[in-house]
Design an enzyme around this catalytic site. Structure first.
Site, short mmCIF file in Angstrom:
data_model
loop_
_atom_site.label_atom_id
_atom_site.label_comp_id
_atom_site.label_asym_id
_atom_site.label_seq_id
_atom_site.Cartn_x
_atom_site.Cartn_y
_atom_site.Cartn_z
CG ASN A 11 -101.78 -14.35 17.21
OD1 ASN A 11 -101.85 -14.45 18.39
ND2 ASN A 11 -100.44 -13.94 16.70
CG HIS B 238 -98.90 -4.10 19.72
ND1 HIS B 238 -98.41 -3.80 18.42
CD2 HIS B 238 -98.01 -3.96 20.60
CE1 HIS B 238 -97.44 -3.38 18.64
NE2 HIS B 238 -97.06 -3.16 19.87
CG ASN C 43 -104.08 -5.14 16.42
OD1 ASN C 43 -103.89 -5.77 15.52
ND2 ASN C 43 -103.13 -4.36 17.06
C1 GAR Z 1 -97.87 -11.34 15.79
O1 GAR Z 1 -96.96 -11.48 16.78
C2 GAR Z 1 -98.78 -10.07 16.22
O2 GAR Z 1 -98.84 -9.84 17.51
C3 GAR Z 1 -98.01 -9.06 15.35
O3 GAR Z 1 -97.73 -9.87 14.20
C4 GAR Z 1 -97.42 -11.31 14.54
C5 GAR Z 1 -98.26 -12.12 13.48
O4 GAR Z 1 -98.04 -13.29 13.64
N1 GAR Z 1 -98.98 -7.90 15.01
C6 GAR Z 1 -98.57 -6.75 15.23
O5 GAR Z 1 -97.26 -6.54 15.29
C7 GAR Z 1 -99.24 -5.56 15.02
N2 GAR Z 1 -98.88 -4.48 15.28
P1 GAR Z 1 -99.04 -14.70 12.96
O6 GAR Z 1 -99.24 -14.20 11.69
O7 GAR Z 1 -98.16 -15.65 13.10
O8 GAR Z 1 -100.10 -14.53 13.79
#
Ligand code: GAR
Length: 207
Positions: free
Chosen positions: A14, A110, A108
């Site tokens: 992200n 999610h 955030n």
């Molecule tokens: C993502 O899928 C984000 O939506 C999730 O962690 C992942 C991080 O991936 N966040 C949550 O679950 C928050 N509750 P990344 O490090 O590749 O961006």
């Protein structure tokens, strides 16, 4: 110019989506002041370094207790004087003091359509495991403001993603990222930077 600080814990895809949209010019007037991780091995730190962005680690392991860590995190953020804090896969419960000092200035991402599959214990792959277990046919992602609750703040953007018969949690996670998360997060930052997001009665209005 809107200065953002991105808080991360993991791979940082992200974060990469935000960097890519800034570099290709579609996310305008936004600058990443720093990337802060609670985990020194986070791939996100490497991604930041590669793009010449300040990357620092504020790990609970380096502090004597929780209040000390929380103070360290607040100080690291304050030092960057951000206009907006972006949680991009940050798996630490944000200290209350940071939430109140940066009220309506923390967002955030999610990986579900809130209020489904969210709240305490729902993070990362777990969210997709639960969606598959329940047998829902559609899931997605949500960008929301952060308040004192877990995933309870005003919703800014949501996007639905179809669940397919042979999905595994990993396959579904990837589709939700590609079709929803990597699109929504830069878009939400752009809307906020352009002053187009207003909070009214715990809901948002986008103009
Ligand atoms: C993502 O899928 C984000 O939506 C999730 O962690 C992942 C991080 O991936 N966040 C949550 O679950 C928050 N509750 P990344 O490090 O590749 O961006």
């Amino acid at each position: 110019m809107t200065d953002i600080v991105v808080l991360v814990s993991g791979g940082g895809t992200n974060l990469q989506a935000i960097i890519d949209r800034i570099e290709d010019g579609s996310l305008k007037d936004v600058r990443i002041k720093a990337v802060i991780s609670n985990n020194k091995n986070a791939g996100a730190l490497e991604r930041a370094n590669k793009h010449g962005i300040d990357a620092l680690c504020v790990s609970p392991a380096d502090y004597k207790d929780r209040p000390d860590f929380e103070e360290g995190l607040l100080k690291a953020i304050n030092d960057m004087t951000p206009d907006l804090i972006v949680l991009a896969g940050f798996l630490v419960v944000l200290p209350k003091q940071i939430i109140s000092e940066y009220k309506n200035r923390i967002i955030n991402i999610h990986p579900s359509l809130i209020p489904s599959f969210c709240g305490k214990g729902f993070y990362g792959l777990k969210v997709h495991e639960e969606a598959l277990k329940r047998g829902v046919k559609v899931t997605g992602a949500t960008v929301h403001f952060v308040d004192e609750g877990t995933d309870t703040g005003p919703i800014i953007l949501q996007k639905a993603v179809e669940i397919l018969p042979d999905d595994t949690p990993e396959v579904l996670q990837r589709r939700v990222m590609e079709q929803a998360e990597w699109v929504l997060l830069p878009e939400a930052i752009g809307l906020i930077a352009a002053g187009r997001v207003e909070i009214k009665d715990r809901r948002t209005v986008i103009r």
